[in-house]
Design an enzyme around this catalytic site. Structure first.
Site, PDB file in Angstrom:
ATOM      1  N   ILE A  13       2.413   4.162  13.456  1.00 39.05           N
ATOM      2  CA  ILE A  13       1.960   2.816  13.111  1.00 39.05           C
ATOM      3  C   ILE A  13       0.444   2.760  12.989  1.00 39.05           C
ATOM      4  O   ILE A  13      -0.088   2.142  12.056  1.00 39.05           O
ATOM      5  CB  ILE A  13       2.473   1.790  14.144  1.00 39.05           C
ATOM      6  CG1 ILE A  13       4.008   1.747  14.130  1.00 39.05           C
ATOM      7  CG2 ILE A  13       1.904   0.399  13.848  1.00 39.05           C
ATOM      8  CD1 ILE A  13       4.629   1.394  12.792  1.00 39.05           C
ATOM      9  N   SER A 154       8.364  -6.426  17.085  1.00 44.19           N
ATOM     10  CA  SER A 154       8.767  -5.090  16.621  1.00 44.19           C
ATOM     11  C   SER A 154       9.039  -5.136  15.125  1.00 44.19           C
ATOM     12  O   SER A 154       9.151  -6.211  14.520  1.00 44.19           O
ATOM     13  CB  SER A 154      10.028  -4.634  17.356  1.00 44.19           C
ATOM     14  OG  SER A 154      11.147  -5.412  16.950  1.00 44.19           O
ATOM     15  N   CYS A 155       9.196  -3.959  14.526  1.00 43.50           N
ATOM     16  CA  CYS A 155       9.492  -3.902  13.094  1.00 43.50           C
ATOM     17  C   CYS A 155      10.816  -4.580  12.780  1.00 43.50           C
ATOM     18  O   CYS A 155      10.940  -5.297  11.776  1.00 43.50           O
ATOM     19  CB  CYS A 155       9.492  -2.460  12.609  1.00 43.50           C
ATOM     20  SG  CYS A 155      10.668  -1.377  13.466  1.00 43.50           S
ATOM     21  N   THR A 156      11.821  -4.381  13.633  1.00 43.33           N
ATOM     22  CA  THR A 156      13.132  -4.970  13.363  1.00 43.33           C
ATOM     23  C   THR A 156      13.129  -6.476  13.614  1.00 43.33           C
ATOM     24  O   THR A 156      13.806  -7.224  12.903  1.00 43.33           O
ATOM     25  CB  THR A 156      14.219  -4.288  14.207  1.00 43.33           C
ATOM     26  OG1 THR A 156      13.810  -4.224  15.578  1.00 43.33           O
ATOM     27  CG2 THR A 156      14.493  -2.878  13.697  1.00 43.33           C
ATOM     28  N   LYS A 214      16.410  -3.957  22.303  1.00 41.76           N
ATOM     29  CA  LYS A 214      16.096  -5.266  22.881  1.00 41.76           C
ATOM     30  C   LYS A 214      15.924  -6.313  21.787  1.00 41.76           C
ATOM     31  O   LYS A 214      15.276  -7.329  21.996  1.00 41.76           O
ATOM     32  CB  LYS A 214      14.837  -5.160  23.740  1.00 41.76           C
ATOM     33  CG  LYS A 214      15.006  -4.242  24.947  1.00 41.76           C
ATOM     34  CD  LYS A 214      13.738  -4.190  25.794  1.00 41.76           C
ATOM     35  CE  LYS A 214      13.938  -3.269  26.997  1.00 41.76           C
ATOM     36  NZ  LYS A 214      12.702  -3.166  27.816  1.00 41.76           N
ATOM     37  N   ASN A 318      10.249   0.375   8.120  1.00 40.68           N
ATOM     38  CA  ASN A 318       9.918   0.044   9.502  1.00 40.68           C
ATOM     39  C   ASN A 318       8.503   0.459   9.894  1.00 40.68           C
ATOM     40  O   ASN A 318       7.991   0.018  10.919  1.00 40.68           O
ATOM     41  CB  ASN A 318      10.926   0.685  10.469  1.00 40.68           C
ATOM     42  CG  ASN A 318      11.270   2.115  10.129  1.00 40.68           C
ATOM     43  OD1 ASN A 318      12.090   2.360   9.238  1.00 40.68           O
ATOM     44  ND2 ASN A 318      10.657   3.063  10.825  1.00 40.68           N
TER      45      ASN A 318
END
Length: 339
Positions: A13, A154-156, A214, A318
């Site tokens: 990242i 987060s990316c998701t 999570k 992602n």
């Protein structure tokens, strides 16, 4: 005013953020002044220049001792394991982008502040005691000048939250499940090796591997009303980049595939332009590599059962999509001013 940033942790990242900054033409708004990474300088320069997912970096990359030269810009390199020892005040750092994957607590953020940074943005989920968690395009407008220690989720989470918001605003979600089909990550071995998660002891290229996630907690962090109404699972697949998310929700309104796809297509061109994209082309995961959107809805895979159960497939790079949102959130934090 140009915002002075430092990147702490120059892995997937961290490097993507720097590359995205140069490729997106935002260098007049954001300047990377320093990078803190434990790896040696030669490795840092090499992996910035050559990337297995994103190809060769278009800018010249050179080393001059512990100065990373990117084009005409000089970036100081540090190799400090103790973040309280970093010279952020001396360098006039406005915002630290912490991409280490190790630090994420309020205490960690305060250590960056104590070193002289004015604000901190974590490139991963943080604790409940952070000042804010941002999913750009959904809730960045809630930021204030007092929000000094922030998580970019987060990316998701960045991928799925805009889609949940669109479906909920239009059709009123009752509950849902999420399956993340995630590219392999660097916590998985090339061949079988020890790991505290026994499934992650197995070779990344040989199996589809269930892992803990999570993401459900990430959804309720942004939308508390969905507490106990969403569940999520995740599997890692043998690719090195791009993730798909299978989202299933029940809604109160009666819906059709056409209604859902029209909503997504319209939103991608208007309210979520640059954040959400929409496609009906017969594409596969590699086609979304290096895509800057947080989410790309695949309209060919939208399904409705019994008028109230919706299934959608959403793609994201992602790495690259999330790196671009880190830049967006950095600008949003800076726009609130520094106290």
């Amino acid at each position: 005013m140009t915002i002075k940033v430092a990147i702490n942790g120059f892995g997937r990242i961290g490097r993507s953020i720097l590359r995205a900054l140069y490729e997106s033409g935002r260098r007049a708004e954001i300047a990377v002044i320093a990078v803190n990474e434990l790896a040696d300088a030669e490795g840092i320069a090499h992996l910035l220049k050559y990337d297995s997912s994103h190809g060769r970096f278009a800018w010249d990359v050179r080393l001059n001792n512990d100065v990373l030269q990117v084009g005409d810009d000089n970036i100081r390199l540090f190799h400090q394991s103790d973040i309280s020892m970093l010279p952020w005040q001396e360098l006039g750092i406005d915002i630290v982008l912490d991409c280490s994957g190790i630090y994420g607590s309020r205490a960690d953020g305060e250590a960056h502040l104590a070193s002289g940074a004015k604000k901190v943005l974590f490139a991963h989920p943080g604790g409940n005691d952070l000042d804010a968690t941002v999913v750009y395009g959904v809730n960045q407008h809630l930021l204030t000048a007092e929000d000094r220690i922030v998580s970019n989720a987060s990316c998701t989470t960045n991928c799925i939250i805009p889609i949940i918001k669109l479906l909920d605003d239009q059709f009123e979600i009752e509950s849902g499940t999420v399956t993340t089909i995630h590219a392999s990550m660097n916590d998985q071995p090339v061949i079988d090796a020890y790991h505290k998660d026994l499934r992650r002891t197995r070779a990344a290229s040989q199996s589809i591997i269930p892992v803990d996630t999570k993401l459900a907690a990430g959804i309720t962090r942004i939308f508390p009303k969905f507490c106990d109404r969403f569940e999520a699972i995740s599997v890692r697949v043998p690719t090195i980049n791009v993730t798909a998310i299978d989202l299933s929700v029940t809604v109160k309104s009666s819906v059709t595939v056409n209604k859902i796809n029209e909503l997504m297509q319209k939103s991608a061109a208007t309210s979520f332009r640059g954040i959400v994209d929409y496609t009906e082309l017969p594409l596969v995961s590699t086609d979304f590599n290096h895509d800057p959107h947080s989410a790309i809805v695949d309209g060919t895979q939208t399904r409705v059962s019994g008028q109230h159960l919706i299934k959608t497939l959403v793609w994201c790079d992602n790495e690259w999509g999330f790196a671009n949102r880190m830049l967006d959130t950095t600008l949003a934090m800076a726009a609130m001013g520094f106290k």
